[in-house]
Design a protein around this motif. Sequence first.
Motif, PDB file in Angstrom:
ATOM      1  N   VAL A 150      13.393 -12.266   8.656  1.00 13.67           N
ATOM      2  CA  VAL A 150      13.920 -11.017   8.119  1.00 13.67           C
ATOM      3  C   VAL A 150      12.805 -10.089   7.648  1.00 13.67           C
ATOM      4  CG1 VAL A 150      15.302 -10.030   6.241  1.00 13.67           C
ATOM      5  CG2 VAL A 150      16.173 -11.949   7.561  1.00 13.67           C
TER       6      VAL A 150
ATOM      7  N   LEU B  45      22.417  -7.217   9.641  1.00 14.10           N
ATOM      8  CA  LEU B  45      22.632  -8.626   9.978  1.00 14.10           C
ATOM      9  C   LEU B  45      21.493  -9.500   9.463  1.00 14.10           C
ATOM     10  CD1 LEU B  45      24.005  -8.252  13.611  1.00 14.10           C
ATOM     11  CD2 LEU B  45      25.284  -9.024  11.599  1.00 14.10           C
ATOM     12  N   ALA B  46      20.271  -9.012   9.603  1.00 14.36           N
ATOM     13  CA  ALA B  46      19.110  -9.770   9.125  1.00 14.36           C
ATOM     14  C   ALA B  46      19.193  -9.983   7.610  1.00 14.36           C
ATOM     15  CB  ALA B  46      17.819  -9.053   9.501  1.00 14.36           C
TER      16      ALA B  46
ATOM     17  N   VAL C 237      11.511  -8.276  10.571  1.00 12.01           N
ATOM     18  CA  VAL C 237      12.435  -7.222  10.996  1.00 12.01           C
ATOM     19  C   VAL C 237      12.288  -6.001  10.091  1.00 12.01           C
ATOM     20  CG1 VAL C 237      14.884  -6.608  11.214  1.00 12.01           C
ATOM     21  CG2 VAL C 237      14.079  -8.818  12.051  1.00 12.01           C
TER      22      VAL C 237
ATOM     23  N   VAL D 264      22.413  -1.802  12.280  1.00 12.25           N
ATOM     24  CA  VAL D 264      23.259  -2.998  12.365  1.00 12.25           C
ATOM     25  C   VAL D 264      22.389  -4.259  12.398  1.00 12.25           C
ATOM     26  CG1 VAL D 264      24.880  -4.264  13.841  1.00 12.25           C
ATOM     27  CG2 VAL D 264      25.215  -1.816  13.427  1.00 12.25           C
ATOM     28  N   GLN D 265      21.313  -4.242  13.180  1.00 13.14           N
ATOM     29  CA  GLN D 265      20.427  -5.406  13.258  1.00 13.14           C
ATOM     30  C   GLN D 265      19.787  -5.697  11.903  1.00 13.14           C
ATOM     31  OE1 GLN D 265      17.957  -3.987  16.435  1.00 13.14           O
ATOM     32  NE2 GLN D 265      19.044  -5.182  17.973  1.00 13.14           N
ATOM     33  N   LEU D 266      19.362  -4.656  11.216  1.00 10.52           N
ATOM     34  CA  LEU D 266      18.769  -4.833   9.899  1.00 10.52           C
ATOM     35  C   LEU D 266      19.809  -5.369   8.913  1.00 10.52           C
ATOM     36  CD1 LEU D 266      16.206  -4.540   8.248  1.00 10.52           C
ATOM     37  CD2 LEU D 266      16.814  -2.157   7.825  1.00 10.52           C
TER      38      LEU D 266
ATOM     39  N   LYS E  42      22.071   1.053  16.119  1.00 13.22           N
ATOM     40  CA  LYS E  42      21.790  -0.311  16.576  1.00 13.22           C
ATOM     41  C   LYS E  42      20.774  -0.984  15.657  1.00 13.22           C
ATOM     42  CE  LYS E  42      19.809  -2.541  20.660  1.00 13.22           C
ATOM     43  NZ  LYS E  42      19.349  -2.296  22.031  1.00 13.22           N
ATOM     44  N   VAL E  43      19.727  -0.267  15.275  1.00 16.07           N
ATOM     45  CA  VAL E  43      18.711  -0.812  14.376  1.00 16.07           C
ATOM     46  C   VAL E  43      19.313  -1.057  12.992  1.00 16.07           C
ATOM     47  CG1 VAL E  43      16.488  -0.367  13.257  1.00 16.07           C
ATOM     48  CG2 VAL E  43      16.826   0.276  15.647  1.00 16.07           C
TER      49      VAL E  43
ATOM     50  N   SER F 108      11.123  -2.276  11.168  1.00 17.12           N
ATOM     51  CA  SER F 108      12.034  -1.144  10.973  1.00 17.12           C
ATOM     52  C   SER F 108      11.359   0.003  10.229  1.00 17.12           C
ATOM     53  CB  SER F 108      13.300  -1.590  10.241  1.00 17.12           C
ATOM     54  OG  SER F 108      13.026  -1.915   8.898  1.00 17.12           O
TER      55      SER F 108
END
Length: 105
Positions: A67, A95-96, A70, A91-93, A88-89, A74
């Motif tokens: 994490v 989730l992380a 990530v 959402v990924q962040l 998209k970024v 970011s």
Amino acid sequence: MATSLFLLGSFGHWYIMYWQFKSPKWIASIYPYLLAICCTWIWIKASEYGVEGFNGSMWSNRFLFFVTGVIAGSVLYPFHFGQPFTMKVVVQLGLAITIILVSII
């Protein structure tokens, strides 16, 4: 303490890997290799504190390491390369960060 050290190491790692695309001579210099030695030591200490902080859980510590990488990306991809911070970024962040919250609980 582990989170701070993992973040510091992840920011350093980002420069080791990606600064070569801004400055092609970077990878031929001694600096990325010295930085790699420093980041390795930082990550070893971060792992020591992280495993201790998660009561011996290697998995939680590993996810914390992931994490922080990530998070570093970011921040640094948009800053240095102008790559947009898209949904998209986000959402990924999200989730992380959720992975770490689950580990803490």
